[in-house]
Design a protein around this motif. Structure first.
Motif, mmCIF file in Angstrom:
data_model
loop_
_atom_site.group_PDB
_atom_site.id
_atom_site.type_symbol
_atom_site.label_atom_id
_atom_site.label_comp_id
_atom_site.label_asym_id
_atom_site.label_seq_id
_atom_site.Cartn_x
_atom_site.Cartn_y
_atom_site.Cartn_z
ATOM 1 N N GLU A 1 13.186 -0.660 -13.437
ATOM 2 C CA GLU A 1 12.433 0.586 -13.445
ATOM 3 C C GLU A 1 13.353 1.731 -13.030
ATOM 4 N N ALA A 2 13.615 2.625 -13.915
ATOM 5 C CA ALA A 2 14.445 3.782 -13.610
ATOM 6 C C ALA A 2 13.551 4.931 -13.162
ATOM 7 N N ASP A 3 13.991 5.638 -12.163
ATOM 8 C CA ASP A 3 13.276 6.819 -11.677
ATOM 9 C C ASP A 3 11.833 6.523 -11.265
ATOM 10 N N GLU A 4 11.599 5.343 -10.723
ATOM 11 C CA GLU A 4 10.270 4.975 -10.250
ATOM 12 C C GLU A 4 10.211 5.191 -8.739
ATOM 13 N N PRO A 5 9.043 5.519 -8.217
ATOM 14 C CA PRO A 5 8.912 5.635 -6.758
ATOM 15 C C PRO A 5 9.021 4.240 -6.128
ATOM 16 N N PRO A 6 9.380 4.174 -4.849
ATOM 17 C CA PRO A 6 9.494 2.855 -4.200
ATOM 18 C C PRO A 6 8.171 2.116 -4.125
ATOM 19 N N PHE A 7 7.071 2.864 -4.083
ATOM 20 C CA PHE A 7 5.745 2.265 -4.022
ATOM 21 C C PHE A 7 4.888 2.878 -5.119
ATOM 22 N N HIS A 8 4.109 2.042 -5.786
ATOM 23 C CA HIS A 8 3.245 2.527 -6.855
ATOM 24 C C HIS A 8 1.836 2.853 -6.372
ATOM 25 N N ALA A 9 1.521 2.442 -5.154
ATOM 26 C CA ALA A 9 0.209 2.718 -4.563
ATOM 27 C C ALA A 9 0.371 2.784 -3.045
ATOM 28 N N ASP A 10 -0.516 3.508 -2.393
ATOM 29 C CA ASP A 10 -0.443 3.657 -0.935
ATOM 30 C C ASP A 10 -0.474 2.317 -0.209
ATOM 31 N N TRP A 11 -1.272 1.371 -0.725
ATOM 32 C CA TRP A 11 -1.393 0.091 -0.035
ATOM 33 C C TRP A 11 -0.064 -0.655 -0.004
ATOM 34 N N GLU A 12 0.784 -0.466 -0.993
ATOM 35 C CA GLU A 12 2.094 -1.126 -0.996
ATOM 36 C C GLU A 12 2.946 -0.618 0.163
ATOM 37 N N ALA A 13 2.930 0.675 0.402
ATOM 38 C CA ALA A 13 3.675 1.239 1.528
ATOM 39 C C ALA A 13 3.137 0.710 2.853
ATOM 40 N N ARG A 14 1.838 0.531 2.938
ATOM 41 C CA ARG A 14 1.236 -0.002 4.165
ATOM 42 C C ARG A 14 1.636 -1.456 4.396
ATOM 43 N N VAL A 15 1.692 -2.231 3.333
ATOM 44 C CA VAL A 15 2.125 -3.631 3.451
ATOM 45 C C VAL A 15 3.578 -3.682 3.908
ATOM 46 N N TYR A 16 4.417 -2.825 3.345
ATOM 47 C CA TYR A 16 5.821 -2.748 3.745
ATOM 48 C C TYR A 16 5.918 -2.406 5.246
ATOM 49 N N ALA A 17 5.176 -1.384 5.670
ATOM 50 C CA ALA A 17 5.209 -0.966 7.071
ATOM 51 C C ALA A 17 4.680 -2.061 7.998
ATOM 52 N N LEU A 18 3.627 -2.737 7.596
ATOM 53 C CA LEU A 18 3.061 -3.816 8.398
ATOM 54 C C LEU A 18 4.059 -4.947 8.563
ATOM 55 N N ASN A 19 4.726 -5.321 7.485
ATOM 56 C CA ASN A 19 5.728 -6.374 7.568
ATOM 57 C C ASN A 19 6.872 -5.966 8.496
ATOM 58 N N THR A 20 7.326 -4.741 8.362
ATOM 59 C CA THR A 20 8.401 -4.246 9.226
ATOM 60 C C THR A 20 7.989 -4.315 10.691
ATOM 61 N N ALA A 21 6.773 -3.885 10.997
ATOM 62 C CA ALA A 21 6.289 -3.906 12.379
ATOM 63 C C ALA A 21 6.184 -5.328 12.919
ATOM 64 N N LEU A 22 5.691 -6.255 12.107
ATOM 65 C CA LEU A 22 5.534 -7.638 12.565
ATOM 66 C C LEU A 22 6.884 -8.316 12.783
ATOM 67 N N VAL A 23 7.846 -8.048 11.925
ATOM 68 C CA VAL A 23 9.187 -8.609 12.109
ATOM 69 C C VAL A 23 9.826 -8.020 13.362
ATOM 70 N N ARG A 24 9.763 -6.706 13.497
ATOM 71 C CA ARG A 24 10.383 -6.048 14.659
ATOM 72 C C ARG A 24 9.747 -6.457 15.974
ATOM 73 N N SER A 25 8.461 -6.781 15.955
ATOM 74 C CA SER A 25 7.781 -7.204 17.189
ATOM 75 C C SER A 25 7.959 -8.696 17.469
ATOM 76 N N GLY A 26 8.629 -9.403 16.576
ATOM 77 C CA GLY A 26 8.926 -10.817 16.817
ATOM 78 C C GLY A 26 7.825 -11.787 16.438
ATOM 79 N N VAL A 27 6.833 -11.337 15.681
ATOM 80 C CA VAL A 27 5.764 -12.247 15.260
ATOM 81 C C VAL A 27 6.339 -13.323 14.344
ATOM 82 N N TYR A 28 7.251 -12.921 13.469
ATOM 83 C CA TYR A 28 7.969 -13.854 12.609
ATOM 84 C C TYR A 28 9.287 -13.225 12.191
ATOM 85 N N THR A 29 10.150 -14.050 11.609
ATOM 86 C CA THR A 29 11.450 -13.566 11.152
ATOM 87 C C THR A 29 11.409 -13.314 9.647
ATOM 88 N N LEU A 30 12.430 -12.636 9.151
ATOM 89 C CA LEU A 30 12.515 -12.422 7.709
ATOM 90 C C LEU A 30 12.646 -13.738 6.954
#
Length: 89
Positions: A19-48
């Motif tokens: 995908e050329a010139d596409e936004p990183p997220f196609h819907a708001d919920w995708e950005a929220r899932v990304y942020a949630l995963n980042t928060a859970l990894v950083r807080s040590g709930v699980y690893t990558l």
């Protein structure tokens, strides 16, 4: 043991579409899932590595029919449930 996501060297999946010139997220919920995963990894709930394994453990039909961030959401739900982050019920 090969999993459904391990398609290296296999044929029949068509060309890779970049995908050329596409936004990183196609819907708001995708950005929220990304942020949630980042928060859970950083807080040590699980690893990558555990997150990747949870994606790869998806049932083949579910994996193949899911979008990229739907797979992420499935992995988050799986890991949160396995670790009883939200309690038993």
């Amino acid at each position: 043991m090969s999993r459904v996501n391990d398609v290296g060297g296999q044929s029949g999946f068509g060309p890779l579409e970049i995908e050329a010139d596409e936004p990183p997220f196609h819907a708001d919920w995708e950005a929220r899932v990304y942020a949630l995963n980042t928060a859970l990894v950083r807080s040590g709930v699980y690893t990558l590595d555990e997150f990747r394994d949870a994606v790869e453990r998806m049932a083949p039909a579910a994996y193949l029919s899911a979008s990229y961030y739907e797979r992420w959401l499935h992995a988050i739900e799986t890991l949160v449930a396995e670790r009883k982050v939200l309690g038993d019920g």
